[in-house]
Design an enzyme around this catalytic site. Structure first.
Site, PDB file in Angstrom:
ATOM      1  N   SER A 143       0.871  -1.179   0.000  1.00  0.00           N
ATOM      2  CA  SER A 143       0.000   0.000   0.000  1.00  0.00           C
ATOM      3  C   SER A 143       0.905   1.225   0.000  1.00  0.00           C
ATOM      4  O   SER A 143       2.070   1.148   0.415  1.00  0.00           O
ATOM      5  CB  SER A 143      -0.855  -0.002   1.267  1.00  0.00           C
ATOM      6  N   TYR A 156      -2.394  -0.926  10.435  1.00  0.00           N
ATOM      7  CA  TYR A 156      -2.306  -1.081   8.980  1.00  0.00           C
ATOM      8  C   TYR A 156      -0.955  -0.564   8.466  1.00  0.00           C
ATOM      9  O   TYR A 156      -0.268  -1.241   7.690  1.00  0.00           O
ATOM     10  CB  TYR A 156      -3.469  -0.321   8.333  1.00  0.00           C
TER      11      TYR A 156
HETATM   12  P1  NAD Z   1     -11.429  -6.181  -0.060  1.00  0.00           P
HETATM   13  O1  NAD Z   1     -12.060  -5.996   1.282  1.00  0.00           O
HETATM   14  O2  NAD Z   1     -12.227  -5.935  -1.284  1.00  0.00           O
HETATM   15  O3  NAD Z   1     -10.794  -7.622  -0.159  1.00  0.00           O
HETATM   16  C1  NAD Z   1     -10.105  -8.212   0.912  1.00  0.00           C
HETATM   17  C2  NAD Z   1     -10.039  -9.700   0.681  1.00  0.00           C
HETATM   18  O4  NAD Z   1      -9.376 -10.298   1.797  1.00  0.00           O
HETATM   19  C3  NAD Z   1     -11.421 -10.374   0.601  1.00  0.00           C
HETATM   20  O5  NAD Z   1     -11.383 -11.398  -0.342  1.00  0.00           O
HETATM   21  C4  NAD Z   1     -11.609 -10.934   2.006  1.00  0.00           C
HETATM   22  O6  NAD Z   1     -12.514 -12.016   2.074  1.00  0.00           O
HETATM   23  C5  NAD Z   1     -10.185 -11.360   2.292  1.00  0.00           C
HETATM   24  N1  NAD Z   1      -9.942 -11.589   3.713  1.00  0.00           N
HETATM   25  C6  NAD Z   1     -10.150 -10.761   4.757  1.00  0.00           C
HETATM   26  N2  NAD Z   1      -9.831 -11.377   5.909  1.00  0.00           N
HETATM   27  C7  NAD Z   1      -9.400 -12.628   5.573  1.00  0.00           C
HETATM   28  C8  NAD Z   1      -8.949 -13.745   6.317  1.00  0.00           C
HETATM   29  N3  NAD Z   1      -8.844 -13.723   7.658  1.00  0.00           N
HETATM   30  N4  NAD Z   1      -8.615 -14.861   5.629  1.00  0.00           N
HETATM   31  C9  NAD Z   1      -8.730 -14.928   4.285  1.00  0.00           C
HETATM   32  N5  NAD Z   1      -9.142 -13.886   3.534  1.00  0.00           N
HETATM   33  C10 NAD Z   1      -9.481 -12.769   4.182  1.00  0.00           C
HETATM   34  O7  NAD Z   1     -10.147  -5.227  -0.030  1.00  0.00           O
HETATM   35  P2  NAD Z   1      -9.167  -4.691  -1.186  1.00  0.00           P
HETATM   36  O8  NAD Z   1      -9.261  -3.221  -1.178  1.00  0.00           O
HETATM   37  O9  NAD Z   1      -9.306  -5.426  -2.444  1.00  0.00           O
HETATM   38  O10 NAD Z   1      -7.783  -5.019  -0.487  1.00  0.00           O
HETATM   39  C11 NAD Z   1      -6.903  -6.039  -0.935  1.00  0.00           C
HETATM   40  C12 NAD Z   1      -5.493  -5.686  -0.509  1.00  0.00           C
HETATM   41  O11 NAD Z   1      -5.132  -4.440  -1.108  1.00  0.00           O
HETATM   42  C13 NAD Z   1      -5.313  -5.512   0.997  1.00  0.00           C
HETATM   43  O12 NAD Z   1      -4.080  -6.066   1.403  1.00  0.00           O
HETATM   44  C14 NAD Z   1      -5.301  -4.007   1.154  1.00  0.00           C
HETATM   45  O13 NAD Z   1      -4.607  -3.596   2.296  1.00  0.00           O
HETATM   46  C15 NAD Z   1      -4.592  -3.594  -0.113  1.00  0.00           C
HETATM   47  N6  NAD Z   1      -4.802  -2.199  -0.514  1.00  0.00           N
HETATM   48  C16 NAD Z   1      -6.038  -1.729  -0.790  1.00  0.00           C
HETATM   49  C17 NAD Z   1      -6.170  -0.405  -1.155  1.00  0.00           C
HETATM   50  C18 NAD Z   1      -7.487   0.181  -1.484  1.00  0.00           C
HETATM   51  O14 NAD Z   1      -7.567   1.408  -1.620  1.00  0.00           O
HETATM   52  N7  NAD Z   1      -8.536  -0.598  -1.649  1.00  0.00           N
HETATM   53  C19 NAD Z   1      -5.054   0.429  -1.217  1.00  0.00           C
HETATM   54  C20 NAD Z   1      -3.819  -0.088  -0.931  1.00  0.00           C
HETATM   55  C21 NAD Z   1      -3.694  -1.413  -0.576  1.00  0.00           C
END
Ligand code: NAD
Length: 261
Positions: A143, A156
């Site tokens: 991130s 985080y």
């Molecule tokens: P999201 O909530 O859409 O997806 C998260 C996924 O993780 C889901 O499939 C959920 O079921 C799974 N998950 C959560 N807890 C879990 C567990 N205990 N065991 C197995 N699976 C689990 O979120 P996203 O935005 O797609 O985020 C995905 C990654 O991207 C994360 O690591 C997040 O930190 C990172 N990220 C997101 C953003 C953003 O703006 N959305 C920015 C930077 C980084």
């Protein structure tokens, strides 16, 4: 570029960025293991959709990323099913927004477990197979918060800075094995994770939804646009290519200029 005959395991791929990465790797021919939580019917629709749309095999693992044993078993099952895990994408992640002095201890532990330790456990299980094959790609979804901080996101930010360090260490350990290890660092991507943190941020800062979007989420993103999940997925596909074989240990921001400031 073809990933035919490769197998990709993408954690946290029932939603958001992980789902887009799994679909993009499948589109390029990889068999995929998808993982994460959600409604069984919706997960099955996604899994079957990947198979029929991209003519690859897709299996689902419900392994909980807070549980080291389940993570190791997921990797072992994928190796048994497909013969190898060639591409490991550590993507599962959650968020919690609160001041440090009020931060629930169990939320801290959960975020460190899912956003950081799960990547260690999955890598620990998958690296022997990659070394044996003499080829591998490990991609960690970090991130912009692996490079800079924001208030109220202590767990985080700590986990994401940790994943950036873990990435560099693994890259050095695997450098002579044709296994690359990199992280992708998105800025704000419009996904359920971002949407879900709006109410807490509204509460923590006493703002309206519009104010949170304008003044918090996109404040630091100079393009004033959300990153798309497909833009992140395209970078993951590139990192799996032979063109990227000498790219290892990097932390690649996809953040509309956020960390250029
Ligand atoms: P999201 O909530 O859409 O997806 C998260 C996924 O993780 C889901 O499939 C959920 O079921 C799974 N998950 C959560 N807890 C879990 C567990 N205990 N065991 C197995 N699976 C689990 O979120 P996203 O935005 O797609 O985020 C995905 C990654 O991207 C994360 O690591 C997040 O930190 C990172 N990220 C997101 C953003 C953003 O703006 N959305 C920015 C930077 C980084």
């Amino acid at each position: 570029m073809s990933l035919q005959s490769k197998t990709a395991l993408v954690t946290g791929s029932t939603s958001g960025i992980g789902l887009a990465i799994a679909r993009a790797l499948a589109q390029h021919g990889a068999n995929v293991v998808i993982n994460g939580f959600g409604k069984p019917d919706a997960i099955e629709t996604e899994r079957a959709g990947i198979e029929s749309e991209f003519h690859v095999r897709a299996v689902y693992s419900g392994a909980d990323m807070t549980k080291p044993d389940e993570i190791a078993a997921m990797v072992a099952e994928a190796e048994k099913e497909f013969g190898a895990v060639d591409i490991l994408v550590n993507n599962a992640g959650i968020q919690y927004v609160s001041a440090i002095e009020e931060f629930p201890v169990e939320k801290w532990d959960q975020i460190i477990a899912i956003n950081l330790s799960s990547a260690f456990h999955a890598m620990r299980a998958a690296i022997p197979g990659m070394k044996k094959k003499g080829w591998g790609r490990i991609i960690n979804t970090a991130s912009a918060h692996s490079l800079v901080a924001s208030p109220y996101k202590s767990a985080y930010v700590a986990a994401k800075h940790g994943i950036a360090g873990l990435t560099k260490t693994a890259a050095l350990e695997l450098a002579t094995h044709k296994v690359t290890v990199n992280c992708i660092s998105p800025g704000y991507v419009w996904t359920p994770l971002v949407e879900a943190q709006i109410p807490d941020t509204m509460k923590a800062r006493g703002m309206t939804k519009e104010q949170v979007i304008e003044e918090v989420l996109l404040k630091a993103q100079p393009t004033k646009e959300f990153v798309t999940v497909d833009q992140v997925a395209a970078i993951a596909v590139f990192l799996c290519s032979e063109a990227a074989a000498q790219i290892t240990g990097i932390n690649l921001p996809v953040d509309g200029g956020w960390t250029a400031q």
